[in-house]
Design a protein around this motif. Structure first.
Motif, PDB file in Angstrom:
ATOM      1  N   SER A 127      -5.840  -6.050  10.425  1.00 46.21           N
ATOM      2  CA  SER A 127      -6.899  -5.470   9.581  1.00 46.21           C
ATOM      3  C   SER A 127      -8.029  -5.100  10.532  1.00 46.21           C
ATOM      4  N   GLY A 154      -8.228   3.050   2.394  1.00 41.13           N
ATOM      5  CA  GLY A 154      -9.543   2.777   2.969  1.00 41.13           C
ATOM      6  C   GLY A 154     -10.644   3.022   1.957  1.00 41.13           C
ATOM      7  N   MET A 155     -11.160   1.930   1.401  1.00 36.90           N
ATOM      8  CA  MET A 155     -12.269   2.027   0.439  1.00 36.90           C
ATOM      9  C   MET A 155     -13.503   1.291   0.965  1.00 36.90           C
ATOM     10  N   PHE A 179     -13.219  -2.630   6.267  1.00 38.62           N
ATOM     11  CA  PHE A 179     -11.869  -3.232   6.245  1.00 38.62           C
ATOM     12  C   PHE A 179     -10.881  -2.083   6.142  1.00 38.62           C
ATOM     13  N   PHE A 180      -9.907  -2.073   7.022  1.00 38.19           N
ATOM     14  CA  PHE A 180      -8.937  -0.968   7.075  1.00 38.19           C
ATOM     15  C   PHE A 180      -7.658  -1.606   7.616  1.00 38.19           C
ATOM     16  N   GLY A 212     -18.072  -3.363  -0.947  1.00 45.37           N
ATOM     17  CA  GLY A 212     -16.649  -3.113  -1.164  1.00 45.37           C
ATOM     18  C   GLY A 212     -16.329  -2.979  -2.637  1.00 45.37           C
ATOM     19  N   SER A 213     -16.835  -3.927  -3.445  1.00 45.48           N
ATOM     20  CA  SER A 213     -16.550  -3.881  -4.885  1.00 45.48           C
ATOM     21  C   SER A 213     -17.122  -2.613  -5.487  1.00 45.48           C
ATOM     22  N   GLU A 238      -8.384  -6.199  -3.030  1.00 44.93           N
ATOM     23  CA  GLU A 238      -8.032  -5.422  -4.236  1.00 44.93           C
ATOM     24  C   GLU A 238      -8.891  -5.819  -5.435  1.00 44.93           C
ATOM     25  N   ALA A 251     -12.191  -8.849  -6.048  1.00 53.57           N
ATOM     26  CA  ALA A 251     -12.301 -10.311  -6.141  1.00 53.57           C
ATOM     27  C   ALA A 251     -12.406 -10.734  -7.615  1.00 53.57           C
ATOM     28  N   GLY A 252     -12.416 -12.065  -7.833  1.00 50.19           N
ATOM     29  CA  GLY A 252     -12.296 -12.639  -9.175  1.00 50.19           C
ATOM     30  C   GLY A 252     -13.270 -12.058 -10.201  1.00 50.19           C
ATOM     31  N   MET A 257       0.842  -1.208   0.000  1.00 45.56           N
ATOM     32  CA  MET A 257       0.000   0.000   0.000  1.00 45.56           C
ATOM     33  C   MET A 257       0.873   1.253   0.000  1.00 45.56           C
ATOM     34  N   ILE A 269     -14.808  -9.317 -10.217  1.00 41.12           N
ATOM     35  CA  ILE A 269     -14.516  -7.901 -10.472  1.00 41.12           C
ATOM     36  C   ILE A 269     -13.337  -7.782 -11.440  1.00 41.12           C
TER      37      ILE A 269
HETATM   38  C1  LIG Z   1      -7.800  -9.458   5.018  1.00 35.06           C
HETATM   39  C2  LIG Z   1      -8.456  -8.351   4.280  1.00 35.06           C
HETATM   40  C3  LIG Z   1      -7.944  -7.073   4.381  1.00 35.06           C
HETATM   41  C4  LIG Z   1      -8.526  -6.019   3.701  1.00 35.06           C
HETATM   42  N1  LIG Z   1      -7.999  -4.766   3.812  1.00 35.06           N
HETATM   43  C5  LIG Z   1      -8.601  -3.738   3.182  1.00 35.06           C
HETATM   44  C6  LIG Z   1      -8.097  -2.412   3.307  1.00 35.06           C
HETATM   45  O1  LIG Z   1      -7.084  -2.172   3.946  1.00 35.06           O
HETATM   46  N2  LIG Z   1      -8.753  -1.408   2.693  1.00 35.06           N
HETATM   47  C7  LIG Z   1      -9.880  -1.621   1.951  1.00 35.06           C
HETATM   48  O2  LIG Z   1     -10.433  -0.669   1.410  1.00 35.06           O
HETATM   49  N3  LIG Z   1     -10.379  -2.867   1.817  1.00 35.06           N
HETATM   50  C8  LIG Z   1      -9.769  -3.923   2.400  1.00 35.06           C
HETATM   51  N4  LIG Z   1     -10.271  -5.193   2.265  1.00 35.06           N
HETATM   52  C9  LIG Z   1     -11.550  -5.355   1.603  1.00 35.06           C
HETATM   53  C10 LIG Z   1     -11.517  -6.009   0.237  1.00 35.06           C
HETATM   54  O3  LIG Z   1     -10.895  -5.167  -0.699  1.00 35.06           O
HETATM   55  C11 LIG Z   1     -12.975  -6.340  -0.116  1.00 35.06           C
HETATM   56  O4  LIG Z   1     -13.387  -7.367   0.765  1.00 35.06           O
HETATM   57  C12 LIG Z   1     -13.148  -6.771  -1.544  1.00 35.06           C
HETATM   58  O5  LIG Z   1     -12.900  -5.698  -2.411  1.00 35.06           O
HETATM   59  C13 LIG Z   1     -14.578  -7.284  -1.812  1.00 35.06           C
HETATM   60  O6  LIG Z   1     -15.543  -6.393  -1.313  1.00 35.06           O
HETATM   61  P1  LIG Z   1     -16.700  -6.930  -0.355  1.00 35.06           P
HETATM   62  O7  LIG Z   1     -16.080  -7.705   0.748  1.00 35.06           O
HETATM   63  O8  LIG Z   1     -17.569  -5.805   0.031  1.00 35.06           O
HETATM   64  O9  LIG Z   1     -17.523  -7.965  -1.232  1.00 35.06           O
HETATM   65  P2  LIG Z   1     -18.684  -7.642  -2.277  1.00 35.06           P
HETATM   66  O10 LIG Z   1     -18.423  -6.379  -2.996  1.00 35.06           O
HETATM   67  O11 LIG Z   1     -19.988  -7.804  -1.599  1.00 35.06           O
HETATM   68  O12 LIG Z   1     -18.491  -8.849  -3.287  1.00 35.06           O
HETATM   69  C14 LIG Z   1     -18.800 -10.197  -2.922  1.00 35.06           C
HETATM   70  C15 LIG Z   1     -18.591 -11.093  -4.131  1.00 35.06           C
HETATM   71  O13 LIG Z   1     -19.433 -10.697  -5.187  1.00 35.06           O
HETATM   72  C16 LIG Z   1     -18.709 -10.511  -6.371  1.00 35.06           C
HETATM   73  N5  LIG Z   1     -19.301  -9.412  -7.130  1.00 35.06           N
HETATM   74  C17 LIG Z   1     -19.441  -8.118  -6.737  1.00 35.06           C
HETATM   75  N6  LIG Z   1     -20.000  -7.406  -7.715  1.00 35.06           N
HETATM   76  C18 LIG Z   1     -20.237  -8.254  -8.754  1.00 35.06           C
HETATM   77  C19 LIG Z   1     -20.794  -8.111 -10.057  1.00 35.06           C
HETATM   78  N7  LIG Z   1     -21.179  -6.930 -10.525  1.00 35.06           N
HETATM   79  N8  LIG Z   1     -20.893  -9.214 -10.835  1.00 35.06           N
HETATM   80  C20 LIG Z   1     -20.476 -10.415 -10.397  1.00 35.06           C
HETATM   81  N9  LIG Z   1     -19.923 -10.600  -9.181  1.00 35.06           N
HETATM   82  C21 LIG Z   1     -19.804  -9.542  -8.376  1.00 35.06           C
HETATM   83  C22 LIG Z   1     -17.280 -10.223  -5.941  1.00 35.06           C
HETATM   84  O14 LIG Z   1     -16.360 -10.632  -6.939  1.00 35.06           O
HETATM   85  C23 LIG Z   1     -17.162 -11.055  -4.683  1.00 35.06           C
HETATM   86  O15 LIG Z   1     -16.765 -12.355  -5.007  1.00 35.06           O
HETATM   87  C24 LIG Z   1      -9.674  -6.262   2.909  1.00 35.06           C
HETATM   88  C25 LIG Z   1     -10.195  -7.564   2.799  1.00 35.06           C
HETATM   89  C26 LIG Z   1      -9.587  -8.593   3.467  1.00 35.06           C
HETATM   90  C27 LIG Z   1     -10.159  -9.979   3.335  1.00 35.06           C
END
Ligand SMILES: Cc1cc2nc3c(=O)[nH]c(=O)nc-3n(C[C@H](O)[C@H](O)[C@H](O)COP(=O)(O)OP(=O)(O)OC[C@H]3O[C@@H](n4cnc5c(N)ncnc54)[C@H](O)[C@@H]3O)c2cc1C
Length: 441
Positions: free
Chosen positions: A273, A182-183, A219-220, A189-190, A430, A432-433, A137, A435
């Motif tokens: 975290s 921090g997003m 998540f931070f 999150g996505s 960063e 998920a798959g 980061m 995304i």
């Molecule tokens: C250990 C850890 C540390 C982290 N640290 C940080 C941090 O420091 N700062 C920060 O900002 N975040 C952090 N995160 C958060 C991480 O970036 C998010 O968990 C991730 O981006 C997914 O967001 P979400 O958990 O809200 O899942 P969601 O957005 O709810 O997504 C859940 C699932 O749905 C899928 N999905 C979402 N939208 C769609 C779509 N349109 N079509 C098909 N599939 C979709 C995603 O691929 C995912 O598999 C951390 C996560 C972890 C596990």
């Protein structure tokens, strides 16, 4: 009678805990040679030797076994929000920092710098992964911060520093800085556009102006970093902005970032975290209002490359351990590695490990050359594609390598359980798959 009188111990194979991470890796050597990164060879060689020693493996083991603890209050009930880490965590951060790896891609124009940095990151990740989170980061924040001249003048030296300063003190007193991001919020999150945290100007506002942030992040990571880049909705027009939110305000008081709790994670246990609330926290606007998402996604593009390299690193460690074990362990009268079926397993692992590393190193080169249109396009598509593929594949590959060690691989005295717990995180954070697939589209 002693316990050990009942039998002789034989055919038990110790895990490899003393090997040279670069000299034993001809594919990585080739990758460095291809881009002419020889200037960094002596430094990488020395670092690879240090990393591969038993004392460094022990640091990694300790930092993960004794994870961070949040101390919300001091002994007299005052809010403290200290996170206590095992000294091994700081030892590992200091090792990484001493190499100058945090700033390497940006503090020189020398060709091969991104590859040298990627190799250093990949080598470190073979021994410990949690420390890669703040390292990633901080490096990824640099291109954003250097576009803000007033702020950059204050933080440049701390970001490029080759020391680790673990003190929780105001920015001006620190000799080295760490930066987080921090997003992610509870409701999504996505979909960063769903963020509800608000930022209200304290004066006239605008780029470089001070704001008051109210809201939360679900998540931070690395919450005691010296600052985070935080996404928030800017009042009154509601455009999304990206903010520099330091742990300490410029007036020397602790910023109003309440650490509510630390996440109890599957893996990545050395790294903290957290869940946080901004109770009118102080922040500075980075870039323009309305450009918050592209700004933070520029940072995420770099961190996605790091996910690829980090997963390739896990795959390498798992493969090395599997090979070393299978060559020495005997079954049915011959070494495991000479059994036909086992050879297929090992060859597949070695091939996939080398491919993952090669792709990560090639991608790092595209980051260095992104002023060239073709390289920039290639980087734009391959970053999410590689993150999707390498980070997902690392999970079953590490499990397969674990199986090579039989029951010993499943026991916590082995590095394998730690790797298996760690592997899924790069696929999730960063982006998920799915995304990553949408990003390619
Ligand atoms: C250990 C850890 C540390 C982290 N640290 C940080 C941090 O420091 N700062 C920060 O900002 N975040 C952090 N995160 C958060 C991480 O970036 C998010 O968990 C991730 O981006 C997914 O967001 P979400 O958990 O809200 O899942 P969601 O957005 O709810 O997504 C859940 C699932 O749905 C899928 N999905 C979402 N939208 C769609 C779509 N349109 N079509 C098909 N599939 C979709 C995603 O691929 C995912 O598999 C951390 C996560 C972890 C596990």
């Amino acid at each position: 009678m002693h316990l050990w009188d009942t039998h002789d111990i034989h055919n038990q194979v110790d895990e490899l805990r003393d090997y040279h991470l670069l000299q034993s890796d001809p594919a990585l050597q080739d990758a460095l040679r291809r881009v002419g990164a020889q200037a960094w060879w002596p430094q990488l060689d020395a670092y690879a030797q240090t990393l591969g020693q038993p004392a460094t493996w022990a640091l990694a083991e300790q930092a993960n076994r004794h994870g961070p603890q949040l101390q919300r209050f001091d002994a007299r009930g005052r809010l403290d929000e200290r996170v206590d880490f095992h000294p091994a965590w700081h030892g590992l951060l200091a090792l990484y920092r001493q190499q100058g790896l945090v700033g390497l891609p940006f503090d020189t124009a020398q060709p091969g710098r991104f590859s040298a940095w990627a190799a250093g990151f990949y080598l470190h990740g073979q021994v410990e992964q949690g420390t890669l989170c703040p390292a990633t980061m901080t490096t990824a924040a640099i291109p954003l911060l250097r576009r803000e001249p007033a702020l950059w003048a204050q933080v440049q030296a701390g970001l490029f520093s080759r020391s680790h300063d673990p003190r929780d003190v105001p920015l001006a007193e620190k000799t080295a800085l760490w930066v987080g991001m921090g997003m992610t919020e509870k409701q999504g999150g996505s979909d960063v556009r769903a963020n509800t945290t608000t930022a209200t100007p304290l004066g006239t506002g605008g780029r470089g102006g001070a704001y008051r942030l109210r809201g939360h992040k679900w998540f931070f990571s690395a919450p005691t970093s010296d600052a985070h880049l935080v996404v928030a909705r800017v009042a009154p027009d509601d455009g999304i902005g990206c903010f520099w939110v330091p742990r300490w305000r410029p007036d020397g008081t602790r910023n109003a970032i309440r650490i509510l709790q630390l996440k109890d994670k599957l893996g990545n246990r050395s790294n903290a975290s957290s869940e946080v609330e901004f109770q009118d926290a102080w922040g500075l606007l980075i870039g323009e209002v309305g450009r918050g998402i592209p700004t933070i996604l520029e940072m995420a593009s770099q961190t996605r490359l790091n996910c690829v390299l980090g997963s390739a690193a896990m795959l390498r460690t798992a493969t090395v351990q599997a090979l070393a074990y299978a060559r020495q362990r005997q079954a049915f009268g011959q070494s495991l590695a000479t059994h036909g079926l086992m050879r297929s397993v090992l060859v597949d692992l070695a091939l996939e490990s080398e491919a993952a590393m090669t792709l990560g190193m090639r991608l790092a080169q595209a980051f260095e050359h992104d002023a060239q249109p073709l390289e920039r396009s290639w980087k734009r598509i391959l970053t999410p594609a590689a993150k999707f593929w390498v980070c997902k594949r690392a999970i079953p590959c590490v499990a397969e390598a674990m199986e090579v060690l039989g029951g010993n691989g499943y026991v916590e005295t082995s590095v394998m359980p730690r790797l298996l717990r760690e592997a899924p995180v790069n696929s999730i954070w960063e982006g998920a798959g799915n995304i990553m697939c949408l990003d390619v589209l």
